[in-house]
Motif scaffolding. Structure first.
Motif, PDB file in Angstrom:
ATOM      1  N   ARG A  96       0.835  -1.205   0.000  1.00 57.09           N
ATOM      2  CA  ARG A  96       0.000   0.000   0.000  1.00 57.09           C
ATOM      3  C   ARG A  96       0.871   1.256   0.000  1.00 57.09           C
ATOM      4  O   ARG A  96       0.643   2.190  -0.784  1.00 57.09           O
ATOM      5  CB  ARG A  96      -0.931  -0.003   1.221  1.00 57.09           C
ATOM      6  CG  ARG A  96      -1.794   1.247   1.357  1.00 57.09           C
ATOM      7  CD  ARG A  96      -2.646   1.215   2.623  1.00 57.09           C
ATOM      8  NE  ARG A  96      -3.727   0.246   2.554  1.00 57.09           N
ATOM      9  CZ  ARG A  96      -4.948   0.524   2.067  1.00 57.09           C
ATOM     10  NH1 ARG A  96      -5.233   1.731   1.612  1.00 57.09           N
ATOM     11  NH2 ARG A  96      -5.872  -0.404   2.044  1.00 57.09           N
ATOM     12  N   LEU A  99       2.719   1.857  -3.249  1.00 61.35           N
ATOM     13  CA  LEU A  99       1.802   2.349  -4.282  1.00 61.35           C
ATOM     14  C   LEU A  99       1.448   3.816  -4.061  1.00 61.35           C
ATOM     15  O   LEU A  99       1.389   4.605  -5.002  1.00 61.35           O
ATOM     16  CB  LEU A  99       0.537   1.489  -4.295  1.00 61.35           C
ATOM     17  CG  LEU A  99       0.736   0.082  -4.860  1.00 61.35           C
ATOM     18  CD1 LEU A  99      -0.414  -0.835  -4.445  1.00 61.35           C
ATOM     19  CD2 LEU A  99       0.859   0.112  -6.382  1.00 61.35           C
ATOM     20  N   TYR A 100       1.216   4.191  -2.795  1.00 68.18           N
ATOM     21  CA  TYR A 100       0.925   5.594  -2.476  1.00 68.18           C
ATOM     22  C   TYR A 100       2.068   6.504  -2.952  1.00 68.18           C
ATOM     23  O   TYR A 100       1.839   7.593  -3.480  1.00 68.18           O
ATOM     24  CB  TYR A 100       0.730   5.775  -0.975  1.00 68.18           C
ATOM     25  CG  TYR A 100      -0.638   5.397  -0.440  1.00 68.18           C
ATOM     26  CD1 TYR A 100      -1.759   5.368  -1.272  1.00 68.18           C
ATOM     27  CD2 TYR A 100      -0.814   5.098   0.906  1.00 68.18           C
ATOM     28  CE1 TYR A 100      -3.010   5.025  -0.769  1.00 68.18           C
ATOM     29  CE2 TYR A 100      -2.060   4.754   1.417  1.00 68.18           C
ATOM     30  CZ  TYR A 100      -3.153   4.722   0.570  1.00 68.18           C
ATOM     31  OH  TYR A 100      -4.382   4.387   1.076  1.00 68.18           O
ATOM     32  N   GLU A 103       1.970   6.802  -6.695  1.00 73.94           N
ATOM     33  CA  GLU A 103       0.798   7.588  -7.078  1.00 73.94           C
ATOM     34  C   GLU A 103       1.044   9.073  -6.843  1.00 73.94           C
ATOM     35  O   GLU A 103       0.682   9.924  -7.663  1.00 73.94           O
ATOM     36  CB  GLU A 103      -0.414   7.136  -6.252  1.00 73.94           C
ATOM     37  CG  GLU A 103      -1.688   7.937  -6.521  1.00 73.94           C
ATOM     38  CD  GLU A 103      -2.758   7.689  -5.464  1.00 73.94           C
ATOM     39  OE1 GLU A 103      -2.399   7.464  -4.288  1.00 73.94           O
ATOM     40  OE2 GLU A 103      -3.945   7.715  -5.827  1.00 73.94           O
ATOM     41  N   ALA A 123      -4.036  -3.457  -5.772  1.00 76.99           N
ATOM     42  CA  ALA A 123      -3.499  -2.132  -6.096  1.00 76.99           C
ATOM     43  C   ALA A 123      -4.578  -1.238  -6.700  1.00 76.99           C
ATOM     44  O   ALA A 123      -4.663  -0.049  -6.399  1.00 76.99           O
ATOM     45  CB  ALA A 123      -2.317  -2.274  -7.055  1.00 76.99           C
ATOM     46  N   ILE A 126      -6.546   0.752  -4.352  1.00 74.97           N
ATOM     47  CA  ILE A 126      -5.822   1.629  -3.448  1.00 74.97           C
ATOM     48  C   ILE A 126      -5.490   2.976  -4.071  1.00 74.97           C
ATOM     49  O   ILE A 126      -5.629   4.020  -3.438  1.00 74.97           O
ATOM     50  CB  ILE A 126      -4.519   0.917  -2.986  1.00 74.97           C
ATOM     51  CG1 ILE A 126      -4.881  -0.197  -2.000  1.00 74.97           C
ATOM     52  CG2 ILE A 126      -3.545   1.899  -2.360  1.00 74.97           C
ATOM     53  CD1 ILE A 126      -3.691  -0.992  -1.533  1.00 74.97           C
ATOM     54  N   VAL A 127      -5.028   2.976  -5.316  1.00 78.35           N
ATOM     55  CA  VAL A 127      -4.538   4.217  -5.908  1.00 78.35           C
ATOM     56  C   VAL A 127      -5.406   4.681  -7.073  1.00 78.35           C
ATOM     57  O   VAL A 127      -6.158   3.907  -7.659  1.00 78.35           O
ATOM     58  CB  VAL A 127      -3.075   4.060  -6.400  1.00 78.35           C
ATOM     59  CG1 VAL A 127      -2.127   3.982  -5.228  1.00 78.35           C
ATOM     60  CG2 VAL A 127      -2.925   2.869  -7.319  1.00 78.35           C
ATOM     61  N   SER A 128      -5.261   5.959  -7.391  1.00 80.28           N
ATOM     62  CA  SER A 128      -6.038   6.515  -8.497  1.00 80.28           C
ATOM     63  C   SER A 128      -5.365   6.260  -9.843  1.00 80.28           C
ATOM     64  O   SER A 128      -5.999   6.357 -10.878  1.00 80.28           O
ATOM     65  CB  SER A 128      -6.244   8.011  -8.279  1.00 80.28           C
ATOM     66  OG  SER A 128      -4.969   8.638  -8.213  1.00 80.28           O
ATOM     67  N   SER A 129      -4.058   5.958  -9.822  1.00 83.36           N
ATOM     68  CA  SER A 129      -3.396   5.592 -11.070  1.00 83.36           C
ATOM     69  C   SER A 129      -4.088   4.349 -11.628  1.00 83.36           C
ATOM     70  O   SER A 129      -4.604   3.536 -10.877  1.00 83.36           O
ATOM     71  CB  SER A 129      -1.922   5.253 -10.831  1.00 83.36           C
ATOM     72  OG  SER A 129      -1.304   6.198  -9.997  1.00 83.36           O
TER      73      SER A 129
END
Lengths: 319, 432
Positions: A96, A99-100, A103, A123, A126-129
């Motif tokens: 997490r 990934l943050y 991102e 993933a 969790i992220v906007s990507s």
């Protein structure tokens, strides 16, 4: 559905399980345009100029990572590679948090490979990507399956109604599983064969999937034969007795290939163990499309990046 | 101090009571069950339309104290229990350190008295450190008052050690609880082996691993004449083996969890680690065998296997996430929704499996509304509809596969030794 309405814009590409036949069609058709582009002298177009792509690889990879990297660069995106051996576990940083971090740098697409099944799906929550799954454990490898479909179309015209044999280590193969979803969605019949210890129990419950004990039965009158890589370390864990025995009983050789249709196509996701799962004379024979698969992989990945970021716009609209 | 629970539907399977009645509680004990009870100076709580039953007994939960308080502690565990209608919980020894000696048993009991709001039964380890090598001080722990023994989480693979443990505790009258899965068949497995694991590419935990483990335990129990309890039965093969063993007179008892009675591997996704549990969620045919086994008495009791984990432990790749989830606060709703409201079980049968049956298995004084028994009582509304929102849980562990699901049935009041510790979902006591 109105074909012009189909778009992959802003979608995550996690597996072919989640794509419709129409969406797969759109990807393959776009890849065809991309292939023309790759054939040119000057390959670079500014279609994805100003977009950023991070290849986040927790497992070693040559062809998939390079292929995604060049795909992004040919389309004008900025591409960064992060290769790390299960780093989140080793360094104590959670997936997490990793990934943050990526991102937060404004990454549009994260192309991710991880040894854990479901890591890409996790993933994506969790992220906007946008996440493109470049392989998650033994679960899925959608871009490989798409390039397999693209290659079958190129040589066979259509996927529907074809008999496709997949041979070898199905148990540990993310390629086999994504192939099964893609082939079934486009209407092919899937025949699996290999040692029973490398065959997932209960996989025959999947509709349109047939499991054979003898590779000869899977190959019989097949239109396409996809040979999977055998990882030698599987032998050590007691899943098959020896490489020698494997090659003799389960490997694809000339005699076995003769059981398929005369113009049957031979595929292999690479890297090959020539002399083990595939005999050296077949690897680069006329029926083999293994080199073409690598070329097509680039086009398919360009199509994926383009469709996820730009939807169905003209590839060269900005150039 | 006197209290009358007035006008409720009293279900006390131990005494064959299933009718509208009042319950009088005096000095922490059940004083009378009957119609139109009056008592001078008694506080009266009107529970018309609700069910009044003995407080639930959970034979299998993880309290995480000592040493794993990020997951759960004595206070939050007993609060979660009270919120779910449980008045006795039994904690497994897989803590840090492992509960494998008298001093640790005593320590837990003391902590329960200080901050617990339900009763806590302690389960001691079979082997030192749960390592499966040497016997723990079983006799010592018996004298400290353990309920039973278990190396829960670990099957005692060493058959000689298991046989010796079973034999050794016979004079102490204790039961050994077995987490029955043969290690070599389930190691690295993360879900039920079936059609779903085949397409997810995840290594499975085949049902035969449990069948084999149960078979060995039963054969040894038969040979020794010992008392064995099979924890969280999850396979149809195991149920059938236990059924045959009981018919042959082997002293075996068994429990099943609410999740193995209600959920299948269809809900497993790799992005939702709340679905990861051992033994795993299995296919429909196994779930149906669990329901049948509980109905016909092959499986004695319902136990939660409440297994709290901290968010950051569960929030990761499926294969790296620990197994288990909280269960105390969903158990009643799940069981009523899937067994009672489907018409498969009567209310009395459901209550029996959560009260009289577990008390019988472990020879506990609780689980009944007999006059003179400790006034451990639950009042629940079998028709209350609610949606599972883990944020409202008292347990620290907010992950559950039931999140967002609609359940029917909820505890509205919990009394321990006559003291109201939960009312309308709110904890009302800070100690007993």
């Amino acid at each position: 559905m109105d074909k012009s309405k189909i778009s992959l814009r802003n979608k995550h590409i996690l597996d072919l399980e989640y794509l419709s036949a129409e969406e797969i069609d759109l990807i393959l058709n776009t890849a065809k345009e991309m292939k023309k582009l790759v054939g040119r002298d000057i390959k670079k177009v500014p279609a994805l100029r100003g977009k950023s792509i991070v290849n986040l690889f927790f497992e070693p990879s040559t062809r998939t990572r390079t292929s995604f990297e060049l795909a992004g660069k040919y389309l004008g995106a900025d591409v960064v590679n992060i290769t790390t051996s299960s780093s989140s576990v080793v360094k104590g940083e959670s997936l997490r948090d990793t990934l943050y971090t990526i991102e937060a740098m404004g990454t549009d697409i994260i192309v991710m490979r991880h040894k854990a099944e479901g890591a890409a799906e996790y993933a994506s929550q969790i992220v906007s990507s946008r996440i493109i799954n470049a392989g998650d454990g033994a679960h899925a490898h959608p871009s490989q399956a798409l390039l397999d479909l693209f290659t079958i179309r190129q040589y066979k015209g259509d996927v529907a109604g074809k008999k496709v044999a997949i041979l070898g280590d199905i148990l540990h193969s993310r390629v086999a599983r994504s192939d099964i979803w893609g082939l079934r969605k486009l209407g092919a019949e899937v025949h699996l064969a290999g040692p029973r210890t490398l065959m997932p129990r209960y996989i025959a419950e999947q509709e349109g999937v047939y499991v054979h004990d003898r590779v000869e039965d899977a190959i019989d009158q097949a239109d396409v034969i996809n040979v999977l890589r055998i990882q030698l370390e599987r032998q050590k864990t007691g899943l098959f007795p020896s490489p020698r025995e494997y090659a003799r009983i389960f490997g694809l050789n000339k005699d076995r290939l003769a059981l398929a249709k005369p113009d049957a196509l031979v595929l292999h996701p690479g890297p090959m163990n020539r002399g083990l799962e595939i005999s050296p004379d077949i690897s680069y024979c006329d029926q083999s499309a293994i080199q073409e698969q690598v070329k097509n992989g680039l086009s398919v990945r360009m199509a994926l990046l383009f469709l996820v970021l730009m939807g169905g716009k003209n590839i060269e609209a900005d150039s | 101090m006197k209290l009358i629970l007035k006008g409720g539907h009293v279900i006390d399977p131990a005494n064959g009571i299933d009718q509208v009645a009042d319950v009088l509680i005096e000095d922490g004990k059940i004083a009378q069950v009957g119609t139109d009870i009056t008592a001078e100076g008694a506080e009266i709580k009107d529970v018309t339309g609700k069910v009044v039953a003995p407080g639930f007994i959970d034979l299998h939960m993880h309290l995480r104290e000592p040493g794993l308080e990020a997951k759960e502690d004595m206070q939050t565990a007993t609060q979660a229990a009270a919120a779910g209608g449980f008045t006795t919980i039994s904690c497994m020894p897989n803590t840090k350190p492992v509960v494998d000696s008298l001093v640790l048993v005593n320590g837990l009991k003391q902590r329960a008295q200080e901050v617990g709001i339900t009763k806590v039964q302690v389960i001691g380890a079979v082997s030192k450190g749960q390592k499966g090598e040497e016997l723990a001080e079983l006799g010592d722990m018996c004298q400290a008052g353990v309920m039973a023994f278990s190396d829960d989480g670990h099957y005692v693979n060493n058959s000689n050690l298991f046989m010796n443990a079973l034999d050794y505790v016979v004079p102490f009258g204790k039961r050994i609880i077995s987490h029955a899965e043969v290690h070599s068949l389930v190691c690295d497995g993360h879900m039920h082996e079936g059609a779903r694991s085949a397409m997810l590419g995840v290594k499975g935990r085949p049902s035969v691993a449990e069948d084999i483990a149960v078979a060995r335990d039963l054969l040894i129990a038969d040979y020794i004449g010992g008392k064995v309890h099979i924890a969280h039965v999850s396979t149809k093969g195991a149920v059938e083996l236990i059924r045959q063993a009981k018919a042959r007179g082997i002293d075996v008892t068994a429990e099943v969890t609410p999740h193995h009675l209600s959920l299948t591997d269809e809900i497993v996704t790799m992005a939702n680690t709340a679905t990861k549990v051992n033994p795993p969620l299995r296919s429909r045919d196994h779930v149906e065998a669990m329901i049948q086994g509980l109905k016909d008495g092959t499986i004695d009791a319902i136990a939660t296997d409440h297994s709290p984990h901290a968010f950051e432990e569960k929030d990761r790749e499926y294969c790296f996430a620990p197994s288990g989830f909280s269960g105390l606060e969903t158990a009643l709703g799940v069981v009523l929704t899937h067994l009672y409201h489907t018409g498969l079980f009567t209310l009395s049968e459901v209550v029996d499996r959560m009260t009289a049956a577990p008390a019988r298995v472990m020879e506990l004084a609780e689980g009944t509304l007999s006059v003179g028994a400790p006034a451990d009582v639950v009042v629940f509304d079998p028709d209350a509809e609610w949606t599972v929102d883990p944020k409202e849980f008292y347990t620290k562990a907010k992950m559950t596969p039931y999140e967002g699901m609609k359940l029917k049935g909820k505890a509205v009041m919990t009394l321990v030794n006559g003291k109201v510790v939960m009312e309308n979902g709110q904890i009302t006591a800070s100690c007993l």
